[in-house]
Design a protein around this motif. Structure first.
Motif, short mmCIF file in Angstrom:
data_model
loop_
_atom_site.label_atom_id
_atom_site.label_comp_id
_atom_site.label_asym_id
_atom_site.label_seq_id
_atom_site.Cartn_x
_atom_site.Cartn_y
_atom_site.Cartn_z
N PRO A 40 -4.81 1.57 7.94
CA PRO A 40 -4.51 1.52 6.51
C PRO A 40 -3.70 0.31 6.08
CG PRO A 40 -4.18 3.74 7.36
CD PRO A 40 -4.39 2.85 8.54
N THR A 41 -2.96 -0.30 7.03
CA THR A 41 -2.16 -1.47 6.64
C THR A 41 -3.05 -2.66 6.30
OG1 THR A 41 -1.93 -2.26 8.93
CG2 THR A 41 -0.27 -0.71 8.12
N SER A 42 -4.35 -2.58 6.67
CA SER A 42 -5.26 -3.67 6.33
C SER A 42 -5.71 -3.61 4.87
CB SER A 42 -6.50 -3.62 7.24
OG SER A 42 -7.30 -2.48 6.94
N ILE A 43 -5.43 -2.48 4.22
CA ILE A 43 -5.80 -2.31 2.81
C ILE A 43 -4.58 -2.58 1.96
CG2 ILE A 43 -6.66 -0.70 1.07
CD1 ILE A 43 -8.10 0.77 3.34
N GLU A 44 -4.60 -3.65 1.20
CA GLU A 44 -3.46 -4.09 0.41
C GLU A 44 -3.63 -3.68 -1.05
OE1 GLU A 44 -3.24 -8.26 1.02
OE2 GLU A 44 -2.72 -8.09 3.16
N PRO A 45 -2.54 -3.67 -1.82
CA PRO A 45 -2.64 -3.28 -3.24
C PRO A 45 -3.71 -4.03 -4.02
CG PRO A 45 -0.35 -3.37 -2.58
CD PRO A 45 -1.14 -3.87 -1.40
N ALA A 46 -3.89 -5.29 -3.72
CA ALA A 46 -4.90 -6.07 -4.45
C ALA A 46 -6.31 -5.55 -4.21
CB ALA A 46 -4.81 -7.54 -4.05
N ASP A 47 -6.54 -4.92 -3.06
CA ASP A 47 -7.88 -4.40 -2.74
C ASP A 47 -8.29 -3.26 -3.66
OD1 ASP A 47 -8.27 -6.16 -0.57
OD2 ASP A 47 -7.11 -4.85 0.75
N PHE A 48 -7.30 -2.54 -4.21
CA PHE A 48 -7.61 -1.45 -5.13
C PHE A 48 -8.36 -1.96 -6.36
CE2 PHE A 48 -4.48 0.54 -2.50
CZ PHE A 48 -4.64 1.91 -2.63
N PHE A 49 -8.19 -3.22 -6.67
CA PHE A 49 -8.80 -3.80 -7.87
C PHE A 49 -9.93 -4.78 -7.52
CE2 PHE A 49 -4.43 -2.63 -8.54
CZ PHE A 49 -4.49 -1.88 -9.71
N ALA A 50 -9.81 -5.43 -6.37
CA ALA A 50 -10.80 -6.45 -6.00
C ALA A 50 -12.18 -5.84 -5.75
CB ALA A 50 -10.33 -7.21 -4.76
N ILE A 51 -12.22 -4.68 -5.10
CA ILE A 51 -13.51 -4.07 -4.78
C ILE A 51 -14.26 -3.66 -6.04
CG2 ILE A 51 -14.63 -2.10 -3.66
CD1 ILE A 51 -12.44 -2.31 -1.48
N PRO A 52 -13.66 -2.87 -6.96
CA PRO A 52 -14.40 -2.53 -8.18
C PRO A 52 -14.75 -3.74 -9.04
CG PRO A 52 -12.15 -1.68 -8.27
CD PRO A 52 -12.38 -2.14 -6.88
N ASP A 53 -13.88 -4.75 -9.04
CA ASP A 53 -14.19 -5.94 -9.83
C ASP A 53 -15.39 -6.70 -9.26
OD1 ASP A 53 -12.21 -5.37 -11.61
OD2 ASP A 53 -10.77 -6.86 -10.84
N ARG A 54 -15.54 -6.65 -7.96
CA ARG A 54 -16.72 -7.27 -7.32
C ARG A 54 -18.00 -6.55 -7.77
NH1 ARG A 54 -17.71 -6.99 -0.85
NH2 ARG A 54 -19.81 -7.92 -0.81
N VAL A 55 -17.94 -5.23 -7.83
CA VAL A 55 -19.08 -4.45 -8.32
C VAL A 55 -19.36 -4.78 -9.78
CG1 VAL A 55 -19.90 -2.12 -8.84
CG2 VAL A 55 -18.75 -2.58 -6.66
N ARG A 56 -18.31 -4.87 -10.59
CA ARG A 56 -18.48 -5.18 -12.02
C ARG A 56 -19.18 -6.52 -12.22
NH1 ARG A 56 -14.61 -1.40 -13.96
NH2 ARG A 56 -12.74 -1.64 -12.69
N ARG A 57 -18.73 -7.51 -11.48
CA ARG A 57 -19.32 -8.85 -11.63
C ARG A 57 -20.80 -8.83 -11.29
NH1 ARG A 57 -14.38 -10.35 -9.27
NH2 ARG A 57 -15.36 -10.57 -7.22
N ALA A 58 -21.15 -8.20 -10.19
CA ALA A 58 -22.56 -8.19 -9.76
C ALA A 58 -23.43 -7.42 -10.74
CB ALA A 58 -22.66 -7.59 -8.36
N GLY A 265 -11.34 8.26 -11.16
CA GLY A 265 -10.23 8.17 -10.21
C GLY A 265 -10.75 7.77 -8.83
N GLU A 266 -9.90 7.10 -8.06
CA GLU A 266 -10.26 6.58 -6.74
C GLU A 266 -11.48 5.66 -6.81
OE1 GLU A 266 -10.32 9.44 -3.57
OE2 GLU A 266 -8.57 10.52 -4.34
N LYS A 267 -11.55 4.91 -7.91
CA LYS A 267 -12.67 3.99 -8.11
C LYS A 267 -12.74 2.91 -7.03
CE LYS A 267 -9.95 0.87 -11.00
NZ LYS A 267 -9.77 0.34 -12.37
N SER A 268 -11.64 2.66 -6.37
CA SER A 268 -11.60 1.57 -5.38
C SER A 268 -12.51 1.87 -4.20
CB SER A 268 -10.17 1.35 -4.90
OG SER A 268 -9.30 1.17 -6.01
N SER A 269 -12.70 3.13 -3.87
CA SER A 269 -13.68 3.61 -2.90
C SER A 269 -13.89 2.61 -1.77
CB SER A 269 -15.01 3.88 -3.61
OG SER A 269 -15.89 4.56 -2.77
#
Length: 380
Positions: A40-58, A265-269
């Motif tokens: 879990p330490t490999s998952i940083e706070p920024a990842d909570f937003f980066a993953i859904p934003d990547r989906v949004r862009r595509a 909720g838990e959109k970061s999935s």
């Protein structure tokens, strides 16, 4: 393109409308995501937003829309319920849907209409098989009137691939002041869709069909009509400033901008999100128009042969290339047809009174030929 997937050798899988197989690239993204979850330490706070934003862009690129208007949802029903909750419907008004439309795009509107004392207006196709698609489109336009609060329809009918002219439907809906809510689950990803041309108020898609992603995550695009609406749930990550984890105890009433307020909720999935992102990015590389052309070419000869055998197939102008209903003549026993398909390892779906055939890039004319053989065998 078969080498991009891991389907069993000899299987004629013509059933993408049921569920598309993950490509090797999407599968690899899933394995990498699972391996990352070991620590879990490999998952940083920024990842909570980066993953859904990547989906949004595509997805924004796929539908030619603003990524900030894309919400991350767990299912098409979630996005549809969000639109229904934020669409004012009054007594005496009507909500227009289609005959045998997918249930998730009916139940929410049935509830809204029932609670408001409004009519759920269901548009049926004409009985004449030769004019079904054209006549159904005409009936849909006629059903929209000054009392219509919402038009809730798909681009392609999920049972048989009937194609609906959404530009004409959208124009009629705007004339009536009605919301246009599109279920793109059976079309977006295989049929070009431009939100700038069609101008829907909401477009909702499950991820596991033509977006070639995993089950359990999808996307929804919301237009200006739904700016400022109320989400289905009040979760922490959709609030302004939620990127600052240390400040989460300072409760914030304002939402993130755009359609982010409608994220589940838990959109970061951390597992499903990277798979969907990889799938969407791969779709963009393949090209949606190329997928449609490929599907049309794969089925062209076999569908023509099916019509000669007495099966009913909609004319090309009013059917999708990637999802086609082959209606069974009375003289063909359904059990015999199923047996003929099974004998040749041909996988399709039975929906209503039609065999639903839905190819993708992993299919070729050999798959279509196996389908044709099964249809011919069952016809005698």
């Amino acid at each position: 393109m078969k080498d991009r997937f891991s389907l069993p050798e000899g299987l004629h899988y013509l059933n993408a409308a049921y569920m598309t197989p993950l490509s090797k690239r999407a599968e690899a993204a899933g394995r990498e995501a699972l391996e990352r979850a070991r620590d879990p330490t490999s998952i940083e706070p920024a990842d909570f937003f980066a993953i859904p934003d990547r989906v949004r862009r595509a997805f924004g690129r796929i539908v030619n829309g603003d990524p900030e208007r894309v919400a991350i949802v767990p299912a098409a029903s979630y996005g549809i319920a969000t639109a229904a909750r934020n669409t004012p419907v009054e007594a005496g008004q009507n909500v227009v849907v289609l005959h045998e439309q997918f249930p998730s795009h009916v139940y929410a509107w049935r509830r809204v209409a029932g609670e408001a004392g409004a009519e759920l207006r269901t548009v049926a196709p004409p009985a004449e098989p030769d004019s079904r698609g054209e006549g159904w489109n005409a009936r849909l336009l006629e059903a929209i009137d000054r009392d219509t609060a919402a038009v809730a329809v798909p681009h392609v009918h999920w049972t048989d691939g009937t194609l609906f002219d959404l530009e004409a439907v959208g124009e009629r809906a705007r004339e009536a002041g009605a919301a246009l809510v599109i279920d793109g689950t059976q079309s977006v990803g295989a049929l070009p869709f431009d939100v700038g041309r069609i101008r829907p108020d909401a477009l909702v898609c499950a991820g596991y069909k033509w977006l070639t992603g995993p089950y359990g995550i999808g996307v929804a695009w919301f237009g200006p009509r739904y700016d400022g609406g109320v989400p289905l749930e009040e979760n922490w990550i959709n609030r302004r400033g939620s990127e600052e984890f240390a400040g989460l105890v300072d409760y914030e009433e304002a939402y993130q901008p755009g359609a982010v307020r409608y994220d589940a909720g838990e959109k970061s999935s951390f597992v499903l999100g990277p798979i969907l992102a990889a799938a969407l990015e791969e779709l963009l590389e393949w090209g949606i128009a190329s997928i449609r052309s490929h599907c049309r070419e794969v089925l062209a000869e076999s569908l023509a042969a099916a019509r000669e055998m007495g099966y009913r197939v909609e004319v090309p102008e009013w059917r999708a290339a990637h999802l086609v209903g082959v209606r069974i003549p009375d003289r063909v026993a359904l059990d015999r047809l199923r047996e003929a398909l099974d004998e040749r390892d041909v996988v399709v779906s039975l929906r209503g009174d039609a065999i639903r055939v839905s190819p993708h890039l992993y299919n070729d004319t050999n798959d279509a030929a196996a389908l044709e053989e099964a249809l011919r065998s069952a016809a005698g």
